[in-house]
Write a protein that holds these residues in place. Sequence first.
Motif, PDB file in Angstrom:
ATOM      1  N   MET A  38       0.847  -1.196   0.000  1.00  0.00           N
ATOM      2  CA  MET A  38       0.000   0.000   0.000  1.00  0.00           C
ATOM      3  C   MET A  38       0.883   1.247   0.000  1.00  0.00           C
ATOM      4  O   MET A  38       1.807   1.367   0.773  1.00  0.00           O
ATOM      5  N   PRO A  39       0.620   2.230  -0.870  1.00  0.00           N
ATOM      6  CA  PRO A  39       1.445   3.427  -0.911  1.00  0.00           C
ATOM      7  C   PRO A  39       1.257   4.286   0.323  1.00  0.00           C
ATOM      8  O   PRO A  39       0.227   4.231   0.977  1.00  0.00           O
ATOM      9  N   ASN A  40       2.251   5.145   0.585  1.00  0.00           N
ATOM     10  CA  ASN A  40       2.181   6.025   1.744  1.00  0.00           C
ATOM     11  C   ASN A  40       1.077   7.057   1.593  1.00  0.00           C
ATOM     12  O   ASN A  40       0.436   7.452   2.540  1.00  0.00           O
ATOM     13  N   SER A  41       0.832   7.516   0.374  1.00  0.00           N
ATOM     14  CA  SER A  41      -0.165   8.559   0.135  1.00  0.00           C
ATOM     15  C   SER A  41      -1.507   7.953  -0.213  1.00  0.00           C
ATOM     16  O   SER A  41      -1.599   7.096  -1.091  1.00  0.00           O
ATOM     17  N   VAL A  42      -2.539   8.384   0.485  1.00  0.00           N
ATOM     18  CA  VAL A  42      -3.899   7.928   0.204  1.00  0.00           C
ATOM     19  C   VAL A  42      -4.690   9.118  -0.285  1.00  0.00           C
ATOM     20  O   VAL A  42      -4.856  10.102   0.421  1.00  0.00           O
ATOM     21  N   THR A  43      -5.184   9.065  -1.529  1.00  0.00           N
ATOM     22  CA  THR A  43      -5.922  10.180  -2.098  1.00  0.00           C
ATOM     23  C   THR A  43      -7.298  10.275  -1.474  1.00  0.00           C
ATOM     24  O   THR A  43      -8.005   9.277  -1.375  1.00  0.00           O
ATOM     25  N   GLN A  79       3.984  14.210  16.957  1.00  0.00           N
ATOM     26  CA  GLN A  79       3.032  13.264  16.384  1.00  0.00           C
ATOM     27  C   GLN A  79       2.199  13.892  15.272  1.00  0.00           C
ATOM     28  O   GLN A  79       1.713  13.188  14.380  1.00  0.00           O
ATOM     29  N   HIS A  80       2.037  15.227  15.312  1.00  0.00           N
ATOM     30  CA  HIS A  80       1.163  15.881  14.333  1.00  0.00           C
ATOM     31  C   HIS A  80       1.756  17.161  13.744  1.00  0.00           C
ATOM     32  O   HIS A  80       1.059  17.868  13.014  1.00  0.00           O
ATOM     33  N   GLN A  81       3.008  17.469  14.048  1.00  0.00           N
ATOM     34  CA  GLN A  81       3.653  18.679  13.531  1.00  0.00           C
ATOM     35  C   GLN A  81       5.021  18.286  12.968  1.00  0.00           C
ATOM     36  O   GLN A  81       6.012  18.260  13.700  1.00  0.00           O
ATOM     37  N   TYR A  82       5.069  18.005  11.683  1.00  0.00           N
ATOM     38  CA  TYR A  82       6.328  17.627  11.049  1.00  0.00           C
ATOM     39  C   TYR A  82       6.233  17.923   9.549  1.00  0.00           C
ATOM     40  O   TYR A  82       5.162  18.283   9.041  1.00  0.00           O
ATOM     41  N   ALA A  83       7.336  17.771   8.853  1.00  0.00           N
ATOM     42  CA  ALA A  83       7.454  18.281   7.484  1.00  0.00           C
ATOM     43  C   ALA A  83       6.382  17.762   6.526  1.00  0.00           C
ATOM     44  O   ALA A  83       5.797  18.526   5.769  1.00  0.00           O
ATOM     45  N   ASP A  84       6.114  16.475   6.533  1.00  0.00           N
ATOM     46  CA  ASP A  84       5.209  15.888   5.537  1.00  0.00           C
ATOM     47  C   ASP A  84       3.823  15.584   6.105  1.00  0.00           C
ATOM     48  O   ASP A  84       3.129  14.683   5.628  1.00  0.00           O
ATOM     49  N   VAL A  85       3.407  16.329   7.102  1.00  0.00           N
ATOM     50  CA  VAL A  85       2.135  16.053   7.766  1.00  0.00           C
ATOM     51  C   VAL A  85       0.950  16.334   6.841  1.00  0.00           C
ATOM     52  O   VAL A  85       1.073  17.088   5.867  1.00  0.00           O
ATOM     53  N   TYR A  86      -0.178  15.736   7.154  1.00  0.00           N
ATOM     54  CA  TYR A  86      -1.402  15.865   6.344  1.00  0.00           C
ATOM     55  C   TYR A  86      -2.388  16.808   7.018  1.00  0.00           C
ATOM     56  O   TYR A  86      -2.700  16.666   8.197  1.00  0.00           O
ATOM     57  N   TRP A  87      -2.856  17.817   6.264  1.00  0.00           N
ATOM     58  CA  TRP A  87      -3.964  18.665   6.666  1.00  0.00           C
ATOM     59  C   TRP A  87      -4.867  18.833   5.448  1.00  0.00           C
ATOM     60  O   TRP A  87      -4.378  18.901   4.316  1.00  0.00           O
ATOM     61  N   ALA A  88      -6.167  18.924   5.658  1.00  0.00           N
ATOM     62  CA  ALA A  88      -7.100  19.115   4.540  1.00  0.00           C
ATOM     63  C   ALA A  88      -8.375  19.777   5.034  1.00  0.00           C
ATOM     64  O   ALA A  88      -8.710  19.691   6.219  1.00  0.00           O
ATOM     65  N   ARG A  89      -9.056  20.437   4.119  1.00  0.00           N
ATOM     66  CA  ARG A  89     -10.358  20.996   4.438  1.00  0.00           C
ATOM     67  C   ARG A  89     -11.394  19.880   4.501  1.00  0.00           C
ATOM     68  O   ARG A  89     -11.194  18.785   3.984  1.00  0.00           O
ATOM     69  N   GLN A  90     -12.515  20.174   5.143  1.00  0.00           N
ATOM     70  CA  GLN A  90     -13.550  19.182   5.396  1.00  0.00           C
ATOM     71  C   GLN A  90     -13.969  18.431   4.131  1.00  0.00           C
ATOM     72  O   GLN A  90     -14.153  17.215   4.137  1.00  0.00           O
ATOM     73  N   HIS A  91     -14.128  19.149   3.012  1.00  0.00           N
ATOM     74  CA  HIS A  91     -14.656  18.527   1.792  1.00  0.00           C
ATOM     75  C   HIS A  91     -13.708  17.484   1.196  1.00  0.00           C
ATOM     76  O   HIS A  91     -14.134  16.623   0.418  1.00  0.00           O
ATOM     77  N   SER A 145      -5.575  10.841   7.235  1.00  0.00           N
ATOM     78  CA  SER A 145      -5.261  11.522   8.489  1.00  0.00           C
ATOM     79  C   SER A 145      -4.437  10.620   9.399  1.00  0.00           C
ATOM     80  O   SER A 145      -3.515  11.077  10.075  1.00  0.00           O
ATOM     81  N   GLY A 146      -4.770   9.330   9.418  1.00  0.00           N
ATOM     82  CA  GLY A 146      -4.031   8.398  10.256  1.00  0.00           C
ATOM     83  C   GLY A 146      -2.638   8.108   9.739  1.00  0.00           C
ATOM     84  O   GLY A 146      -1.647   8.231  10.462  1.00  0.00           O
ATOM     85  N   LEU A 147      -2.547   7.754   8.464  1.00  0.00           N
ATOM     86  CA  LEU A 147      -1.268   7.327   7.908  1.00  0.00           C
ATOM     87  C   LEU A 147      -0.334   8.492   7.580  1.00  0.00           C
ATOM     88  O   LEU A 147       0.888   8.350   7.646  1.00  0.00           O
ATOM     89  N   GLU A 148      -0.888   9.640   7.211  1.00  0.00           N
ATOM     90  CA  GLU A 148      -0.053  10.762   6.798  1.00  0.00           C
ATOM     91  C   GLU A 148      -0.087  11.934   7.780  1.00  0.00           C
ATOM     92  O   GLU A 148       0.794  12.785   7.766  1.00  0.00           O
ATOM     93  N   GLY A 149      -1.116  11.978   8.635  1.00  0.00           N
ATOM     94  CA  GLY A 149      -1.235  13.073   9.589  1.00  0.00           C
ATOM     95  C   GLY A 149      -0.747  12.728  10.972  1.00  0.00           C
ATOM     96  O   GLY A 149      -0.823  13.545  11.892  1.00  0.00           O
ATOM     97  N   SER A 150      -0.252  11.516  11.148  1.00  0.00           N
ATOM     98  CA  SER A 150       0.280  11.052  12.439  1.00  0.00           C
ATOM     99  C   SER A 150       1.615  10.372  12.176  1.00  0.00           C
ATOM    100  O   SER A 150       1.705   9.490  11.333  1.00  0.00           O
ATOM    101  N   SER A 151       2.623  10.774  12.884  1.00  0.00           N
ATOM    102  CA  SER A 151       3.978  10.306  12.582  1.00  0.00           C
ATOM    103  C   SER A 151       4.269   8.910  13.122  1.00  0.00           C
ATOM    104  O   SER A 151       3.637   8.441  14.063  1.00  0.00           O
ATOM    105  N   TYR A 152       5.252   8.281  12.493  1.00  0.00           N
ATOM    106  CA  TYR A 152       5.898   7.110  13.076  1.00  0.00           C
ATOM    107  C   TYR A 152       7.216   7.626  13.647  1.00  0.00           C
ATOM    108  O   TYR A 152       8.199   7.763  12.930  1.00  0.00           O
ATOM    109  N   TYR A 153       7.199   7.957  14.925  1.00  0.00           N
ATOM    110  CA  TYR A 153       8.361   8.538  15.599  1.00  0.00           C
ATOM    111  C   TYR A 153       9.249   7.399  16.066  1.00  0.00           C
ATOM    112  O   TYR A 153       8.984   6.769  17.094  1.00  0.00           O
TER     113      TYR A 153
END
Length: 359
Positions: free
Chosen positions: A1-6, A246-258, A265-273
């Motif tokens: 499974m790729p790291n990025s989920v559209t 856990q939620h503030q790093y270079a490649d973190v995920y943020w998006a608008r509601q739509h 949010s889980g895989l890209e918005g939360s780090s594996y520290y």
Amino acid sequence: MPNSVTPPETLPTCHRSTIQTVREDLIQAVSKYAQPDYRKAFVQIANTFLPYLGLWALMIYTVLHGLPVWTTLLLAVPASGFLVRIFILFHDCCHGAFFPSRSANRILGYISGILVFTAYEDWKRTHVIHHAASGNLDQRGTGDIWTLTVEEYLSASRLKRLAYRLFRNPLVLFTLIPLVLFLVIQRFPSAGAKKRERNSVIYTNLAIAAIAVVMSLTLGFQNYLLIQLPIIIMAASAGMWLFYVQHQYADVYWARQHSWDLTSSGLEGSSYYKLPKALQWIVGNIGLHHIHHVRANIPNYNLQRCYDEVPALQAVKPLTIRKSFKSLCLNLWDEQKQKLVSFRSIRALPRLAIQAADA
């Protein structure tokens, strides 16, 4: 499974179905690890609470026998580490993940909550909100680090920009704010708290006060503070740092509601520290935070096995300790570039934009 989920909302119907299938497959793959185990739970209670209480006993011995203050403070360092670990057990209880029994989770949650100066029911409610809205730009403000977009920052008043810069200053964010949060803010119910949450704050405060009174009467108030304050200060600061990375790093995920997506949010918005084994043990595997946000009710003692056995989770790029320090200069979310940027980077914006914000 790729790291990025559209995000599925932005895809054609056939692709949305594919994303949904991927999500369901991932949830099914990790579900077997969401099985609390009494034996593992009691082992963690023993190897966490007993050392913490033992260190408290040693610190009491040092103050009662007039040993140098530095010996007490030195013992506070490992004690604060075990207090962080107690918070992880508390955190698992809030998710109903530590014990198979709901009542057992609640009992341990209240007990550990007293030690970590956090009301079980109230924190549980706000933390659930955090999980439901993590990475959602339109639902910020509960259980997260204050984060503004570049546009919001530039359009804010001078006073708000100053407050934001002060808040994001590492000396403030990891020293003063954690202390105020655990000692002051959490003595009051959160906004929207109902009777059960308000009562949990009252019970927790009464228990903390009772411990403080008993300790003061037996040890002396100054001796109690000499033991308790260094532990809670260091533990709170460490906890704030962990939550931050856990939620503030270079490649973190943020998006608008739509276009926001729970799996992304889980895989890209939360780090594996990725931490050294000793530190990973102290913080109860919380560095595997991407797994926790995919399935919140996986006990901390099952997270490493889940990571080792589910290849999709290994696709997430680890955040090392060295790289994590670089996140300190990332302060604003740039919606155009889709990444966190520094205050310094917005100096390159047209002067007119900044002047318009000041007007």
